[in-house]
Scaffold this motif. Structure first.
Motif, mmCIF file in Angstrom:
data_model
loop_
_atom_site.group_PDB
_atom_site.id
_atom_site.type_symbol
_atom_site.label_atom_id
_atom_site.label_comp_id
_atom_site.label_asym_id
_atom_site.label_seq_id
_atom_site.Cartn_x
_atom_site.Cartn_y
_atom_site.Cartn_z
ATOM 1 N N LEU A 114 0.821 -1.210 0.000
ATOM 2 C CA LEU A 114 0.000 0.000 0.000
ATOM 3 C C LEU A 114 0.858 1.265 0.000
ATOM 4 O O LEU A 114 0.391 2.329 -0.410
ATOM 5 N N ALA A 115 2.083 1.150 0.470
ATOM 6 C CA ALA A 115 2.969 2.304 0.584
ATOM 7 C C ALA A 115 4.388 1.794 0.814
ATOM 8 O O ALA A 115 4.617 0.586 0.961
ATOM 9 N N ILE A 116 5.333 2.723 0.852
ATOM 10 C CA ILE A 116 6.732 2.399 1.120
ATOM 11 C C ILE A 116 7.143 3.101 2.409
ATOM 12 O O ILE A 116 6.818 4.266 2.634
ATOM 13 N N ALA A 117 7.864 2.360 3.249
ATOM 14 C CA ALA A 117 8.289 2.893 4.542
ATOM 15 C C ALA A 117 9.790 2.688 4.720
ATOM 16 O O ALA A 117 10.463 2.060 3.893
ATOM 17 N N ALA A 118 10.307 3.199 5.808
ATOM 18 C CA ALA A 118 11.712 3.002 6.162
ATOM 19 C C ALA A 118 11.804 2.812 7.667
ATOM 20 O O ALA A 118 10.836 3.023 8.399
ATOM 21 N N LEU A 300 17.437 0.575 4.814
ATOM 22 C CA LEU A 300 16.324 -0.041 5.541
ATOM 23 C C LEU A 300 15.002 0.483 4.993
ATOM 24 O O LEU A 300 14.358 1.352 5.573
ATOM 25 N N VAL A 301 14.585 -0.055 3.845
ATOM 26 C CA VAL A 301 13.373 0.361 3.145
ATOM 27 C C VAL A 301 12.505 -0.868 2.918
ATOM 28 O O VAL A 301 13.023 -1.961 2.675
ATOM 29 N N ASN A 302 11.196 -0.702 3.000
ATOM 30 C CA ASN A 302 10.300 -1.856 2.828
ATOM 31 C C ASN A 302 8.932 -1.439 2.302
ATOM 32 O O ASN A 302 8.502 -0.299 2.474
ATOM 33 N N TYR A 303 8.267 -2.399 1.659
ATOM 34 C CA TYR A 303 6.862 -2.234 1.330
ATOM 35 C C TYR A 303 6.033 -2.439 2.589
ATOM 36 O O TYR A 303 6.362 -3.274 3.436
ATOM 37 N N GLU A 304 4.928 -1.685 2.687
ATOM 38 C CA GLU A 304 3.941 -1.900 3.743
ATOM 39 C C GLU A 304 2.763 -2.652 3.140
ATOM 40 O O GLU A 304 2.106 -2.155 2.216
ATOM 41 N N TYR A 305 2.505 -3.849 3.655
ATOM 42 C CA TYR A 305 1.548 -4.758 3.032
ATOM 43 C C TYR A 305 0.192 -4.804 3.730
ATOM 44 O O TYR A 305 0.117 -4.769 4.962
ATOM 45 N N ALA A 306 -0.852 -4.922 2.910
ATOM 46 C CA ALA A 306 -2.146 -5.411 3.379
ATOM 47 C C ALA A 306 -2.184 -6.900 3.033
ATOM 48 O O ALA A 306 -2.043 -7.263 1.863
ATOM 49 N N LEU A 325 -9.206 -0.630 -0.056
ATOM 50 C CA LEU A 325 -7.794 -0.774 -0.404
ATOM 51 C C LEU A 325 -7.455 -0.009 -1.680
ATOM 52 O O LEU A 325 -6.390 0.619 -1.768
ATOM 53 N N LEU A 326 -8.351 -0.032 -2.676
ATOM 54 C CA LEU A 326 -8.104 0.753 -3.884
ATOM 55 C C LEU A 326 -8.057 2.245 -3.560
ATOM 56 O O LEU A 326 -7.254 2.991 -4.132
ATOM 57 N N TRP A 327 -8.892 2.676 -2.627
ATOM 58 C CA TRP A 327 -8.896 4.087 -2.214
ATOM 59 C C TRP A 327 -7.569 4.455 -1.554
ATOM 60 O O TRP A 327 -7.053 5.552 -1.767
ATOM 61 N N THR A 328 -6.984 3.542 -0.758
ATOM 62 C CA THR A 328 -5.737 3.870 -0.047
ATOM 63 C C THR A 328 -4.572 4.084 -1.001
ATOM 64 O O THR A 328 -3.642 4.833 -0.674
ATOM 65 N N ILE A 329 -4.597 3.434 -2.164
ATOM 66 C CA ILE A 329 -3.477 3.609 -3.096
ATOM 67 C C ILE A 329 -3.808 4.576 -4.225
ATOM 68 O O ILE A 329 -2.995 4.787 -5.122
#
Length: 363
Positions: A114-118, A300-306, A325-329
């Motif tokens: 859904l997004a990228i985090a660190a 230290l980067v990662n995908y944030e998953y549903a 979920l479509l709205w979040t992305i």
């Protein structure tokens, strides 16, 4: 299916940057999904890193979608995945993708970025919190295995010439619960340090080495609080807690990346890490973004998953999950602002299209 804004504005930033042709507290709110005739409840739990962003998303979604009750919880990534597998929640939030073995035994479960985090490495060394101490994977592996025990140990001193380091024992802090943050950190240690790979490996839960001074903390909020309250401590914190880190006045390390550079977790360095690996994302989207080899990339980067089952109990529930979920992305100025405010990066075009396709498979 391409979103109408996928070639302009929001995505253009990613295209220009990456050179691609295509980025347990509980809150309850009411959200509505157009086209649904009845009220229903969706339940989510998992990642404490994603929780601040989910809090914002759910609150914003409620303003234009009254009708579906969404319960969100911060219980740790491992719990989020296991609760979905057990059928106890509709959505699990995780900083870690499921393993091959988990997917083999649960083929109906999908992992949707859904997004990228660190994640940052933070410390509380009196007198040194205002500077960015330099650390690398092997040194962190030594700290968490107990072979690097004091702040003036030779490996740390060699990385920080000219810095007056105290001769005091390091207090390494790790997460008490199964955590995606632990997954990301231990991937970094595994990829950068052969001895860690052979002895410990990575996961949301691992068999940690016994370190006499080591302690545990629960959740990202607990990690920040523990680092702040314990002098000479060191821990790892999800990027969505950057404001808490600043308020706690604890130090943030500059980490050695795959190109041999020491970098801090900034928007540009996180995007560089994601850009150098993200184009390799497969259709099931299980891909690590840790320890990218590119210049300027934060490691230290990662995908944030549903984490969601493609087979829901009824069509109405499946539709509600898909729409949320479509709205979040959805690429939009509002969503970009919410992501930025919570210290996340939007999905790049390639990953966005894959996530959209996976969400549409939920029935």
């Amino acid at each position: 299916m391409a979103h109408p804004r996928n070639r302009q504005g929001f995505w253009l930033k990613w295209r220009n940057f990456a050179g691609w042709t295509l980025g347990a507290a509980t809150l309850t709110v009411l959200v509505s999904t157009p086209g649904l005739a009845q009220e229903m409840t969706l339940n989510e739990t998992g990642s404490t890193l994603l929780y601040p962003l989910l809090t914002t998303w759910v609150a914003q979604y409620a303003k234009s979608h009254p009708g579906v009750q969404i319960n969100i919880g911060a219980t740790g990534s491992e719990a989020g995945v296991q609760q979905v597998i057990a059928g106890k929640v509709n959505i699990g939030a995780s900083d870690a993708y499921m393993s091959d073995a988990e997917i083999k035994h649960n083929p109906r479960i999908i992992n949707v970025p859904l997004a990228i985090a660190a994640q940052s490495i933070n410390y509380n060394v009196p007198g040194l919190n205002a500077i960015h101490l330099k650390l690398d994977g092997p040194t962190l592996a030594g700290i968490y295995s107990g072979t690097v025990r004091s702040w003036d140990a030779p490996p740390i001193a060699a990385l920080n010439p000219g810095v007056s380091l105290p001769h005091h024992a390091i207090v390494p802090i790790r997460r008490a619960e199964g955590s995606g943050d632990t997954f990301v950190l231990t991937q970094f240690l595994t990829f950068s340090t052969p001895s860690w790979e052979s002895d410990h490996g990575y996961g949301t839960t691992i068999s940690w080495p016994s370190v006499p001074t080591g302690i545990t903390a629960t959740g990202n909020a607990g990690m920040v609080k523990s680092i702040q309250s314990i002098d000479y401590s060191l821990g790892y914190v999800g990027g969505s807690y950057s404001d808490s880190i600043a308020q706690a006045k604890i130090g943030t390390a500059a980490l050695k990346n795959g190109a041999g550079e020491f970098v801090l977790p900034t928007r540009d360095t996180i995007m560089a890490g994601a850009a150098s690996l993200g184009a390799r994302t497969p259709s099931d989207e299980r891909l690590t973004l840790v320890f990218a080899p590119a210049s300027g990339a934060y490691p230290l980067v990662n995908y944030e998953y549903a984490v969601v089952s493609t087979q829901q109990s009824n069509p109405a529930t499946a539709a509600a999950i898909r729409r949320f979920l479509l709205w979040t992305i959805l690429p939009s100025e509002g969503n970009e602002a919410w992501l930025t405010g919570a210290h996340f990066i939007p999905l790049p075009p390639h990953t966005w299209e894959l996530s959209q396709a996976q969400i549409q498979s939920i029935k």
